[in-house]
Design an enzyme around this catalytic site. Structure first.
Site, PDB file in Angstrom:
ATOM      1  CE  LYS A  79      32.023  15.675  63.835  1.00 35.77           C
ATOM      2  NZ  LYS A  79      31.721  17.132  63.746  1.00 35.77           N
ATOM      3  CB  SER A 154      34.331  18.605  61.308  1.00 35.66           C
ATOM      4  OG  SER A 154      33.345  18.796  62.313  1.00 35.66           O
ATOM      5  CB  SER A 178      31.029  21.091  61.740  1.00 33.83           C
ATOM      6  OG  SER A 178      32.263  21.738  61.610  1.00 33.83           O
TER       7      SER A 178
END
Length: 511
Positions: A79, A154, A178
């Site tokens: 990420k 997210s 998330s």
């Protein structure tokens, strides 16, 4: 079966046995990215040349008989919120679009030490603020199961990359769900570890008391493999726990007399009927395996979303104050404001508004304001404003302090429940994946998607998302397992126990 359809654990065994090379495996994933990421949008960036060079080095070291790390030759997606030296770390924000990290995050350093092949950086909601990956400044990620739907957020890019077989393993972060919510929406497995079990050093902060780095993969076995590589004490992180890791080889041990807590409050109005049916079917599977269901209560859980959306924005407001357009990151054009302000001042003085002219910004203050307003997206601005208000004089006690007190009550509910059961099971999200754009103009509705996940972050406990069913339209549905702090071994064993009896984790999206 193609290489990319094998689990990471199976790939690791084939690599060790010399049945496949890391270059072959990495190329297979790069081919998948090239073929499918144009429609999915999981990756912000990937570097084929760099990944293949790393894979080649690992193959050469293996051939030379050198000792290799736990993830030797396995591609891993990261990420874009974890720093990597010399590489862009954008947090999917215009503010950090050109920022290059001067050091490695501890998690990234551990992946490198484990000889992973870092294949690319995945898309996310800006600064991890959002539940749909629609808040990225650069692109929207689609759900591989239905390109009209959200992959969650997210860590939507990290989950979509695994679901679409564009990476066998990926790293996400979880501040209020998330990792788990996108894992549920994309039909993969995601672990939010005990707070402090994985170092946050080099993680760009959203809410420091809630953020936690964790793994996403296709199976619990793969989760255990990746988690083993990244977890452990880090002296560079003052919140890092100095505890031994006990989950590396235990996931296939049977759990005799497993007691599963079922929270009555979670099966109330607002829960989609298909999600409830899938979760209850998972309960029945556990019962058939010898587990006992025990009803437990978390009475303060109804305040969890409200508590979270006071604490998280307050911490975000504080953490994001550092982005002022001066030290690093995006800077608006100060020279432009010098000319602009001079013109505004002259116009006011000519109109006789001398005091108004004196109250105008200086060019420096105007640059601060414009840098932040131009570089931050709407959701980030919204949370900064909420947090700044709640921390302001006269409101701190009424909002932030009160939220901290309720946070303690929520933790006490969990402590009481875990005195009776080994894990607590329930839904991950109230619905399957929703359509992109359907909630973007309704922030409160978007926040309620976190209804079942935020409590784990508020209390610091570990939680696991597992695929446990599908809607009539074919969208994945997730089961959440939660355990007491530091009980990852129990959590992973319980998850593996379920996956050994089901095959939901083996389903693939029809790309």
């Amino acid at each position: 079966m193609s290489l990319t359809e094998l689990s990471a654990a199976e790939q690791s065994r084939k690599l060790a046995a010399g049945e496949v090379s890391s270059v072959e495996l990495t190329q297979a994933y790069l081919d998948r990215i090239e073929k499918h990421d144009g429609s999915v949008g999981a990756f912000l960036r990937y570097d084929a040349e760099r990944a293949l060079a790393t894979a080649k080095q690992i193959d050469q070291r293996r051939a030379a008989g050198e000792s290799l790390g736990l993830l030797a030759g396995l591609p891993v997606a990261v990420k874009d919120i974890l720093a990597e030296k010399g590489q862009r770390t954008t947090c999917a924000s215009k503010m950090l679009e050109e920022f290059r990290a001067p050091y490695d995050a501890t998690v990234v350093a551990r992946l490198k030490a484990a000889d992973a092949v870092l294949i690319g950086r995945t898309n996310m909601d800006e600064y991890a603020m959002g539940g749909s990956t629609e808040n990225s400044a650069f692109q929207t990620t689609q759900n591989p199961w239905n390109l009209k739907c959200s992959p969650g957020g997210s860590s939507g890019g990290a989950a979509a990359a695994v679901a679409a077989d564009m990476a066998p393993l990926s790293i996400g972060t979880d501040t209020g769900g998330s990792i788990r919510q996108p894992a549920s929406f994309c039909g993969v497995v995601g672990l939010k570890p005990t707070y402090g079990r994985v170092s946050r050093f080099g993680l760009v902060a959203f809410a420091s008391s809630l953020d936690q780095v964790g793994p996403l993969a296709r199976s619990v076995e793969d989760i255990a493999l990746l988690y083993s590589a990244i977890a452990g004490h880090d002296p560079q992180d003052s919140t890092s726990l100095d505890k031994s890791i006990e989950f590396t080889t235990a996931i296939d041990k049977p759990l005799e007399g497993l007691k599963i807590g079922v929270v009555a409050e979670q099966f109330a109005e607002g829960l989609d009927a298909e999600v409830e049916a899938a979760v209850r079917e998972a309960f029945a599977t556990y019962e058939s395996l010898g587990a006992k269901l025990v009803e437990v209560s978390l009475p303060h859980s109804k305040y969890a979303v409200a508590t979270y959306y006071v604490i998280a924005p307050c911490e975000a407001s504080s953490n994001l104050a550092r982005y002022d357009g001066v030290h690093y990151g995006f800077r608006s054009d100060q020279a432009k404001y010098t000319t602009e302000l001079a013109a505004e001042r002259a116009a006011l003085e000519e109109a006789g508004e001398r005091h108004a002219a004196e109250d105008l910004d200086t060019p420096l203050v105007r640059m601060y304001r414009k840098s932040r307003s131009e570089a931050f997206g709407p959701e980030v601005k919204r949370r900064i404003m909420i947090g700044t208000y709640a921390l302001s004089a006269g409101y701190y006690d009424a909002y932030y302090l009160k939220a901290l007190q309720v946070r303690r009550l929520i933790r006490q509910d969990y402590d009481k429940a875990f005195a009776e059961v080994d894990v607590i099971a329930g839904p991950v999200a109230p619905t399957p994946a929703f359509e992109l754009g359907s909630l973007v103009d309704d922030p409160l509705a978007m926040y309620l998607v976190d209804l079942y996940t935020v409590s784990a972050n508020l209390t610091g406990i570990p939680a696991l998302s597992l695929p446990c069913g599908a809607s009539q339209s074919g969208l994945p549905i997730g089961l959440q397992l939660q355990a007491k702090p530091l009980a990852e071994e129990t959590l992973l064993r319980a998850g593996h126990m379920y996956q050994s009896a089901t095959d939901w984790h083996n389903r693939r999206p029809p790309l």
